[in-house]
Scaffold this motif. Structure first.
Motif, PDB file in Angstrom:
ATOM      1  N   UNK A 174       0.884  -1.188   0.031  1.00 34.85           N
ATOM      2  CA  UNK A 174       0.010  -0.044   0.019  1.00 34.85           C
ATOM      3  C   UNK A 174       0.846   1.222   0.018  1.00 34.85           C
ATOM      4  N   UNK A 175       2.007   1.009   0.555  1.00 35.81           N
ATOM      5  CA  UNK A 175       3.008   2.376   0.784  1.00 35.81           C
ATOM      6  C   UNK A 175       3.548   2.367  -0.542  1.00 35.81           C
ATOM      7  N   UNK A 176       3.934   1.576  -1.402  1.00 35.70           N
ATOM      8  CA  UNK A 176       4.711   1.842  -2.603  1.00 35.70           C
ATOM      9  C   UNK A 176       3.484   2.163  -3.407  1.00 35.70           C
ATOM     10  N   UNK A 177       2.149   1.753  -3.542  1.00 35.01           N
ATOM     11  CA  UNK A 177       1.049   2.173  -4.410  1.00 35.01           C
ATOM     12  C   UNK A 177       0.652   3.593  -4.026  1.00 35.01           C
ATOM     13  N   UNK A 178       0.869   4.187  -2.848  1.00 35.14           N
ATOM     14  CA  UNK A 178       0.474   5.544  -2.696  1.00 35.14           C
ATOM     15  C   UNK A 178       1.512   6.254  -3.428  1.00 35.14           C
ATOM     16  N   UNK A 179       2.907   5.806  -3.308  1.00 39.97           N
ATOM     17  CA  UNK A 179       3.858   6.911  -3.865  1.00 39.97           C
ATOM     18  C   UNK A 179       3.467   6.812  -5.414  1.00 39.97           C
ATOM     19  N   UNK A 180       3.187   5.736  -5.866  1.00 42.54           N
ATOM     20  CA  UNK A 180       3.024   5.387  -7.422  1.00 42.54           C
ATOM     21  C   UNK A 180       1.639   6.519  -7.820  1.00 42.54           C
ATOM     22  N   UNK A 181       0.867   6.789  -7.093  1.00 45.79           N
ATOM     23  CA  UNK A 181      -0.261   7.493  -7.335  1.00 45.79           C
ATOM     24  C   UNK A 181       0.114   9.048  -7.395  1.00 45.79           C
ATOM     25  N   UNK A 182       1.204   9.309  -7.014  1.00 46.88           N
ATOM     26  CA  UNK A 182       1.330  10.819  -6.612  1.00 46.88           C
ATOM     27  C   UNK A 182       1.853  11.205  -8.121  1.00 46.88           C
TER      28      UNK A 182
END
Length: 275
Positions: free
Chosen positions: A120-128
């Motif tokens: 989820x952390x990695x995905x949150x960064x990808x969404x930036x």
């Protein structure tokens, strides 16, 4: 006539075939009698107990030590070594085995939660939207303690105002984005600030430990403002330049950073296994 012909086809009279079958049965019976007359009583107990265990007829947990006897399961350590009759045996686990199973299950649950939170952390960064720009400032490293997310400076481009505890706007947006997956997991986080070697304090009595601790605390405040429960914060600390990310070049800009660690903590021990 038909019956007589059928008997002749079998090579003799019908009574002879029946008599041969009877002799074969009697021979098998006497062989079994001889075999049981020379049986090993200890092995018979083990077989009998194993059959009881296999068909689920044990009623209580009883153990007889490290060697299996009467078909009872072995024990991890020597204890209660007195002989127990098979009728008092059970296929239920002992208390220590049950606690080990619970601990293993809790550890598997923690591992699943850790993997989910990490993704989820990695995905949150990808969404930036500005991820291509921020990617140079973000490093992931998985250790025994957990997952480290490093928010680092780059030459000529800092994540905090120079010599200040206040983050720049892009750093604040990044932290706000990270708060969502962090508050969704029960895992705790540790926040540690770092400076690079050669830090020059802007005022007396304020050194690298003060600045790095203040930056870590501001990160905590932003995460909590975005909904991270205070109970999810494991620790907040400042390490100054004592733990450089690049030890070969301690003055490198990337050593100035804030580390957010998603903790991989062991599950709590059952009460009877606590030291």
């Amino acid at each position: 006539m038909a019956k007589k012909k059928r008997a002749e086809e079998h090579g003799g009279h019908g009574w002879f075939v029946t008599f041969a079958d009877l002799m074969a049965l009697l021979l098998s019976y006497f062989v079994m009698l001889v075999a049981f007359s020379n049986q090993d009583s200890d092995k018979l107990k083990i077989v009998a107990g194993s059959m009881r265990d296999a068909f689920g007829v044990q009623t209580q947990s009883r153990f007889s030590g490290i060697i299996e006897s009467d078909g009872l399961p072995t024990r991890a350590r020597l204890k209660n070594t007195s002989h127990v009759p098979p009728e008092e045996a059970s296929n239920n686990p002992t208390p220590d085995q049950e606690d080990k199973h619970k601990t293993a299950g809790a550890r598997m649950k923690t591992d699943r939660e850790f993997a989910l939170a990490s993704a989820s952390l990695r995905q949150a960064l990808q969404d930036l939207p500005e991820i291509s720009e921020l990617s140079k400032h973000i490093l992931f490293e998985e250790t025994k303690q957990g997952l480290n997310l490093e928010i680092v400076d780059q030459d000529g481009r800092s994540m905090f105002a120079d010599g200040s505890k206040q983050p720049l706007e892009r750093t604040r947006r990044l932290l706000q984005k990270l708060a969502s997956p962090l508050k969704a997991t029960p895992l705790r986080v540790a926040i540690v600030g770092h400076t690079s070697a050669g830090f020059m304090p802007t005022r007396s009595g304020y050194d690298g430990f003060d600045l790095s601790a203040d930056r870590a605390n501001v990160v905590r405040q932003i995460l909590e403002q975005e909904g991270l429960p205070a109970s999810h914060v494991f620790s907040v600390a400042g390490k100054a330049d004592t733990q450089p990310l690049f030890p070969d070049d301690p003055s490198l800009a990337a050593n100035r950073r804030v580390t957010i660690t998603l903790m991989r903590e062991d599950p709590p021990l059952p009460p009877n296994l606590k030291p």
